[in-house]
Write a protein that holds these residues in place. Sequence first.
Motif, PDB file in Angstrom:
ATOM      1  N   GLY A 214      44.763  52.083  17.072  1.00  0.00           N
ATOM      2  CA  GLY A 214      43.878  52.873  17.423  1.00  0.00           C
ATOM      3  C   GLY A 214      44.155  54.210  17.587  1.00  0.00           C
ATOM      4  O   GLY A 214      43.348  54.950  18.172  1.00  0.00           O
ATOM      5  N   LEU A 241      33.858  45.489  11.297  1.00  0.00           N
ATOM      6  CA  LEU A 241      33.244  45.938  13.098  1.00  0.00           C
ATOM      7  C   LEU A 241      32.711  44.972  13.604  1.00  0.00           C
ATOM      8  O   LEU A 241      32.108  43.873  12.679  1.00  0.00           O
ATOM      9  CB  LEU A 241      31.939  46.755  12.150  1.00  0.00           C
ATOM     10  N   GLU A 245      29.913  46.566  18.127  1.00  0.00           N
ATOM     11  CA  GLU A 245      30.166  48.179  17.471  1.00  0.00           C
ATOM     12  C   GLU A 245      29.348  48.094  16.474  1.00  0.00           C
ATOM     13  O   GLU A 245      28.434  49.720  16.325  1.00  0.00           O
ATOM     14  CB  GLU A 245      31.413  47.920  16.857  1.00  0.00           C
ATOM     15  N   GLU A 248      25.874  49.993  18.285  1.00  0.00           N
ATOM     16  CA  GLU A 248      26.120  51.107  19.093  1.00  0.00           C
ATOM     17  C   GLU A 248      26.175  52.090  17.870  1.00  0.00           C
ATOM     18  O   GLU A 248      25.841  52.881  17.676  1.00  0.00           O
ATOM     19  CB  GLU A 248      27.372  50.891  19.898  1.00  0.00           C
ATOM     20  N   THR A 249      26.839  51.618  16.672  1.00  0.00           N
ATOM     21  CA  THR A 249      26.595  53.027  15.784  1.00  0.00           C
ATOM     22  C   THR A 249      26.008  53.006  14.584  1.00  0.00           C
ATOM     23  O   THR A 249      25.114  54.038  14.874  1.00  0.00           O
ATOM     24  CB  THR A 249      28.036  52.039  14.454  1.00  0.00           C
ATOM     25  N   ARG A 269      33.282  50.547   9.070  1.00  0.00           N
ATOM     26  CA  ARG A 269      33.415  51.596  10.369  1.00  0.00           C
ATOM     27  C   ARG A 269      33.247  53.267   9.634  1.00  0.00           C
ATOM     28  O   ARG A 269      33.279  53.333   8.502  1.00  0.00           O
ATOM     29  CB  ARG A 269      34.851  51.506  10.247  1.00  0.00           C
ATOM     30  N   ASN A 299      31.481  57.905  16.073  1.00  0.00           N
ATOM     31  CA  ASN A 299      32.068  56.313  16.707  1.00  0.00           C
ATOM     32  C   ASN A 299      32.585  54.785  15.976  1.00  0.00           C
ATOM     33  O   ASN A 299      31.883  54.461  15.859  1.00  0.00           O
ATOM     34  CB  ASN A 299      31.160  56.237  17.843  1.00  0.00           C
ATOM     35  N   ASN A 300      34.065  54.688  17.262  1.00  0.00           N
ATOM     36  CA  ASN A 300      33.897  52.820  15.945  1.00  0.00           C
ATOM     37  C   ASN A 300      34.140  53.524  14.744  1.00  0.00           C
ATOM     38  O   ASN A 300      34.773  52.585  13.820  1.00  0.00           O
ATOM     39  CB  ASN A 300      32.733  52.017  15.849  1.00  0.00           C
ATOM     40  N   ARG A 342      34.028  56.864  20.727  1.00  0.00           N
ATOM     41  CA  ARG A 342      35.144  56.156  20.267  1.00  0.00           C
ATOM     42  C   ARG A 342      35.957  55.882  19.032  1.00  0.00           C
ATOM     43  O   ARG A 342      35.330  55.517  18.444  1.00  0.00           O
ATOM     44  CB  ARG A 342      35.162  55.338  21.589  1.00  0.00           C
ATOM     45  N   PHE A 343      36.507  57.809  18.383  1.00  0.00           N
ATOM     46  CA  PHE A 343      36.844  57.561  17.286  1.00  0.00           C
ATOM     47  C   PHE A 343      37.700  57.801  17.585  1.00  0.00           C
ATOM     48  O   PHE A 343      39.078  57.587  18.205  1.00  0.00           O
ATOM     49  CB  PHE A 343      36.020  58.398  16.788  1.00  0.00           C
ATOM     50  N   HIS A 433      40.332  48.204  24.073  1.00  0.00           N
ATOM     51  CA  HIS A 433      39.979  46.584  22.838  1.00  0.00           C
ATOM     52  C   HIS A 433      41.535  47.122  22.008  1.00  0.00           C
ATOM     53  O   HIS A 433      41.535  46.735  21.166  1.00  0.00           O
ATOM     54  CB  HIS A 433      38.668  47.299  22.267  1.00  0.00           C
TER      55      HIS A 433
END
Length: 511
Positions: A214, A241, A245, A248-249, A269, A299-300, A342-343, A433
């Motif tokens: 990541g 995903l 996640e 949230e996305t 994603r 995000n994600n 969080r990307f 994560h």
Amino acid sequence: MLAKVLSATVVGIDAILVDVEVDIAQGLPQFSTVGLPDGAVKESKDRVKAALKNSGYDFPPRRITANLAPADLKKEGSAFDLPISIGILTATGTITGDRVNRYILLGELSLDGSLKPVRGALPVAVAARQAGLSGLILPPENAAEAAVVEGIEVLPAASLSDVVQFLRGELEITPKQVDLHRLFLQQEEHGEDFCEVRGQDHAKRAIEVSAAGGHNLLMIGPPGSGKTMLARRIPSILPPLGFDEAIETTAVFSVSGLLESGHALVTTRPFRSPHHTISDVGLIGGGASPRPGEVSLANNGLLFLDELPEFKKNALEVLRQPLEDGRVTISRSLLSLTYPSRFMLVAAMNPCPCGYLGDPAHACTCTPIAVKRYRSRISGPLLDRIDLHVEVPAVAYRDLSDSRETESSAMIASRVIQARQLQQERFTGTKVHCNAQMNARLIKKHCELDAAGHRMLELAGDKLGFSARSYSRILKVARTIADLASSAAIHESHLAEAIQYRSLDRKVSHV
């Protein structure tokens, strides 16, 4: 006559329940809405009046007051049309029974009484479940999105008349159901694959390391070397995903109004690639009514910034907080909103203004001062937050003409997923994560070096002048390289490879 129905408003990516109270009193005909409504909510009185009349219901010629409580929270959007109209019909006695108090109502009304889709159905469904309500009634276009939340009824209604008949017990609406397992099985296939890439073995290895941990990645190379092509193939090797996640996305896309019609859930994603003319508000989020920016929409997933030095300097500097914290806070006079961000950042740039510094096939026409000025558009603190700096040279003809099969995305993804599984086991019980998210305590615990590793890092640091943040990034990347090799310890070879991914720290190569 007083009536109360339930609705909700979205603040950030969370929904807050709103009591829509309608009072009908004697007096001159007047319709007022209170409770900090925005322009779209204030205009609802005209839509509500026309929709009621065109649906066959009487609009009372009296003094009508609609209160949206809590009154100190700003209400936005057209989703209050339906609850206000139902509140009026309940206050006049057209609707009776207790069903009206068990469901959240959402929907914009057309003048003919039909329901139009609204934003934020998924967060509202989550709020309905948390409040212990039976469910929510909303337009059909939003039903699939809300139905991914289990434990509540999601009732799609096409018109105001359907809602009225349901609340009076004269019509039954079949709850919307979605098969979550099938949704994830039907993930969109990536049309681009790494097997189509010729040459660039060093860059592909760096991308694999970046995806496995990541880590943020910067590719430096001349025009036409394949930087954008490589970046667009990175989503094909990222781990799938997870359900949390995906929720949230999807919530971020839902409140932004970007969730595609008919899509219940974002199951791949996100890949966001904004143009370099984007403003800092467009990138980070904000506005008079704060909306998520590109960092939250990614995000994600992955945020790709092509031609990095061409972005406005203030736009790049606002990336620091989301890169470090995984979230972005937007403060205004009346409220402060926090969006997830969080990307994985992937950026590309030329080595100099003309693009051919260090290219053996083309002569660079830039002066040392021009090269320094070009690279100084990217601040040191931002570069420190990018884990891997990778040079992507022009591809030789023999590599382009090579017909041998190269590794497919599926083969690379299998190693990436295996490395991520090791990291999930390592960080069980924490909010971390992947390796890129490790803090100082976790780095100390999981990135121990032997004596030879300490000597190597000390020599490299003395020669290249690493900052404290660069030192931490090298250890994180070395940990990921060790994970790809299924090694519990970080060896010298892993550390050496991690050090070579800091090409912009080599001061002698700048000019």
